[in-house]
Design an enzyme around this catalytic site. Structure first.
Site, PDB file in Angstrom:
ATOM      1  N   LYS A  94      -4.243   5.452  -3.976  1.00 51.70           N
ATOM      2  CA  LYS A  94      -3.673   5.666  -5.308  1.00 51.70           C
ATOM      3  C   LYS A  94      -4.428   4.827  -6.346  1.00 51.70           C
ATOM      4  O   LYS A  94      -5.248   3.967  -5.987  1.00 51.70           O
ATOM      5  CB  LYS A  94      -2.184   5.281  -5.278  1.00 51.70           C
ATOM      6  CG  LYS A  94      -1.325   6.173  -4.360  1.00 51.70           C
ATOM      7  CD  LYS A  94       0.147   5.765  -4.449  1.00 51.70           C
ATOM      8  CE  LYS A  94       1.019   6.567  -3.515  1.00 51.70           C
ATOM      9  NZ  LYS A  94       2.450   6.210  -3.618  1.00 51.70           N
TER      10      LYS A  94
ATOM     11  N   TYR B  15       3.769  15.759  -6.123  1.00 53.71           N
ATOM     12  CA  TYR B  15       5.063  15.117  -5.877  1.00 53.71           C
ATOM     13  C   TYR B  15       6.235  16.039  -6.234  1.00 53.71           C
ATOM     14  O   TYR B  15       7.299  15.563  -6.641  1.00 53.71           O
ATOM     15  CB  TYR B  15       5.153  13.811  -6.665  1.00 53.71           C
ATOM     16  CG  TYR B  15       4.487  12.637  -5.961  1.00 53.71           C
ATOM     17  CD1 TYR B  15       4.758  12.336  -4.622  1.00 53.71           C
ATOM     18  CD2 TYR B  15       3.599  11.797  -6.637  1.00 53.71           C
ATOM     19  CE1 TYR B  15       4.161  11.265  -3.981  1.00 53.71           C
ATOM     20  CE2 TYR B  15       2.999  10.714  -6.004  1.00 53.71           C
ATOM     21  CZ  TYR B  15       3.297  10.455  -4.667  1.00 53.71           C
ATOM     22  OH  TYR B  15       2.721   9.384  -4.038  1.00 53.71           O
TER      23      TYR B  15
ATOM     24  N   PHE C  31      12.698   8.380 -10.963  1.00 50.25           N
ATOM     25  CA  PHE C  31      11.391   7.730 -11.110  1.00 50.25           C
ATOM     26  C   PHE C  31      10.234   8.726 -11.231  1.00 50.25           C
ATOM     27  O   PHE C  31       9.075   8.326 -11.245  1.00 50.25           O
ATOM     28  CB  PHE C  31      11.134   6.759  -9.946  1.00 50.25           C
ATOM     29  CG  PHE C  31      11.210   7.375  -8.558  1.00 50.25           C
ATOM     30  CD1 PHE C  31      10.132   8.057  -8.017  1.00 50.25           C
ATOM     31  CD2 PHE C  31      12.364   7.254  -7.793  1.00 50.25           C
ATOM     32  CE1 PHE C  31      10.198   8.615  -6.747  1.00 50.25           C
ATOM     33  CE2 PHE C  31      12.450   7.813  -6.514  1.00 50.25           C
ATOM     34  CZ  PHE C  31      11.352   8.498  -5.988  1.00 50.25           C
TER      35      PHE C  31
ATOM     36  N   ARG D  83       0.903   7.501   8.663  1.00 54.70           N
ATOM     37  CA  ARG D  83       2.089   6.912   8.038  1.00 54.70           C
ATOM     38  C   ARG D  83       2.383   5.529   8.636  1.00 54.70           C
ATOM     39  O   ARG D  83       2.831   4.621   7.932  1.00 54.70           O
ATOM     40  CB  ARG D  83       3.311   7.822   8.221  1.00 54.70           C
ATOM     41  CG  ARG D  83       3.186   9.191   7.579  1.00 54.70           C
ATOM     42  CD  ARG D  83       3.518   9.226   6.125  1.00 54.70           C
ATOM     43  NE  ARG D  83       4.878   8.815   5.846  1.00 54.70           N
ATOM     44  CZ  ARG D  83       5.440   8.902   4.633  1.00 54.70           C
ATOM     45  NH1 ARG D  83       4.739   9.380   3.598  1.00 54.70           N
ATOM     46  NH2 ARG D  83       6.657   8.503   4.442  1.00 54.70           N
TER      47      ARG D  83
ATOM     48  N   THR E 155       7.951   2.903   2.918  1.00 56.59           N
ATOM     49  CA  THR E 155       7.928   3.138   1.469  1.00 56.59           C
ATOM     50  C   THR E 155       8.395   1.909   0.685  1.00 56.59           C
ATOM     51  O   THR E 155       7.728   1.477  -0.259  1.00 56.59           O
ATOM     52  CB  THR E 155       8.845   4.333   1.105  1.00 56.59           C
ATOM     53  OG1 THR E 155       8.473   5.463   1.896  1.00 56.59           O
ATOM     54  CG2 THR E 155       8.748   4.665  -0.370  1.00 56.59           C
TER      55      THR E 155
ATOM     56  N   ARG F 155       0.560  -1.224   3.226  1.00 55.76           N
ATOM     57  CA  ARG F 155       1.509  -1.660   2.190  1.00 55.76           C
ATOM     58  C   ARG F 155       2.043  -3.060   2.490  1.00 55.76           C
ATOM     59  O   ARG F 155       2.208  -3.876   1.586  1.00 55.76           O
ATOM     60  CB  ARG F 155       2.658  -0.650   2.091  1.00 55.76           C
ATOM     61  CG  ARG F 155       2.240   0.677   1.470  1.00 55.76           C
ATOM     62  CD  ARG F 155       3.327   1.724   1.605  1.00 55.76           C
ATOM     63  NE  ARG F 155       2.983   2.970   0.915  1.00 55.76           N
ATOM     64  CZ  ARG F 155       3.677   4.100   1.051  1.00 55.76           C
ATOM     65  NH1 ARG F 155       4.736   4.142   1.827  1.00 55.76           N
ATOM     66  NH2 ARG F 155       3.307   5.191   0.394  1.00 55.76           N
TER      67      ARG F 155
ATOM     68  N   ASN G 173       2.247   1.271  -4.514  1.00 62.21           N
ATOM     69  CA  ASN G 173       2.158   0.915  -3.096  1.00 62.21           C
ATOM     70  C   ASN G 173       0.882   1.424  -2.422  1.00 62.21           C
ATOM     71  O   ASN G 173       0.846   1.667  -1.226  1.00 62.21           O
ATOM     72  CB  ASN G 173       3.417   1.381  -2.360  1.00 62.21           C
ATOM     73  CG  ASN G 173       3.648   2.871  -2.513  1.00 62.21           C
ATOM     74  OD1 ASN G 173       2.790   3.587  -3.010  1.00 62.21           O
ATOM     75  ND2 ASN G 173       4.787   3.345  -2.064  1.00 62.21           N
TER      76      ASN G 173
ATOM     77  N   HIS H  16      -0.885   7.039  -0.428  1.00 64.84           N
ATOM     78  CA  HIS H  16       0.012   8.153  -0.119  1.00 64.84           C
ATOM     79  C   HIS H  16      -0.400   8.746   1.216  1.00 64.84           C
ATOM     80  O   HIS H  16      -1.595   8.854   1.499  1.00 64.84           O
ATOM     81  CB  HIS H  16      -0.082   9.248  -1.183  1.00 64.84           C
ATOM     82  CG  HIS H  16       0.441  10.568  -0.696  1.00 64.84           C
ATOM     83  ND1 HIS H  16       1.784  10.837  -0.599  1.00 64.84           N
ATOM     84  CD2 HIS H  16      -0.195  11.662  -0.204  1.00 64.84           C
ATOM     85  CE1 HIS H  16       1.944  12.051  -0.097  1.00 64.84           C
ATOM     86  NE2 HIS H  16       0.755  12.579   0.157  1.00 64.84           N
TER      87      HIS H  16
ATOM     88  N   GLU I  58      -0.914  19.819   0.856  1.00 68.01           N
ATOM     89  CA  GLU I  58      -1.629  18.864   0.004  1.00 68.01           C
ATOM     90  C   GLU I  58      -3.150  19.030   0.117  1.00 68.01           C
ATOM     91  O   GLU I  58      -3.873  18.852  -0.866  1.00 68.01           O
ATOM     92  CB  GLU I  58      -1.182  17.435   0.365  1.00 68.01           C
ATOM     93  CG  GLU I  58       0.265  17.215  -0.081  1.00 68.01           C
ATOM     94  CD  GLU I  58       0.935  15.997   0.529  1.00 68.01           C
ATOM     95  OE1 GLU I  58       0.257  15.178   1.177  1.00 68.01           O
ATOM     96  OE2 GLU I  58       2.161  15.876   0.370  1.00 68.01           O
TER      97      GLU I  58
END
Ligand code: ATP
Ligand code: MG
Length: 130
Positions: free
Chosen positions: A3, A43, A51, A81, A87, A98, A108, A111, A122
């Protein structure tokens, strides 16, 4: 995806290295500034969350490194992941990306697709020609 905060902080090399070290293969990568339409589509599942606006502002503020990572089985999304970490900043374990580098839940660093199907969706979104 690395990100905007990951690119800004110069952590792309560190992050990509962790996927490679695990034994996964980078099959596509592009540094790209997402426009709002792309970020909102990415998203889409969070469109109704409080948010969402902030999330789209964040994802579009500077370039991301979009990547496709390949592994030996169809649980590659799950391996990714685990490397990325939970998260919430409060739950992300040391040893995960993270957990080692992020101090907030909204910025964070990474993704990761959360299912085989979302990975396909995606990839189509970010790499339409792949
Ligand atoms: P990502 O989809 O980016 O891999 P994730 O799957 O771990 O993250 P999601 O629930 O899909 O988590 O949330 C998407 C992103 O929205 C999070 O990575 C984070 O940047 C942001 N986010 C999630 N929850 C919150 C929250 N409560 N407050 C602010 N930002 C949040
Ligand atoms: Mg998610």
């Amino acid at each position: 995806m690395c990100k905007p905060d990951a690119v800004e902080r110069g952590l792309v090399g560190e992050i990509v290295a962790r996927f490679e070290r695990k034994g996964l293969t980078l099959v596509a990568a592009e540094l790209k500034t997402a426009d709002r339409a792309l970020a909102e589509a990415h998203y889409d599942e969070h469109r109704d969350k409080p948010f969402f606006g902030e999330l789209v502002d964040f994802l579009t503020r500077s370039p991301v490194l979009a990547m496709v990572v390949e592994g030996p089985a169809d649980n590659t999304f799950s391996i990714c992941r685990t490397l990325i970490g939970k998260t919430s900043v409060d739950d992300a374990q040391p040893g995960s990306i993270r957990g080692d580098f992020a101090t907030t839940t909204n910025e964070n660093l990474v993704h990761g697709s959360d299912s085989h199907e979302s990975a396909q969706r995606e990839i189509d979104l970010w790499f339409p020609n792949l």
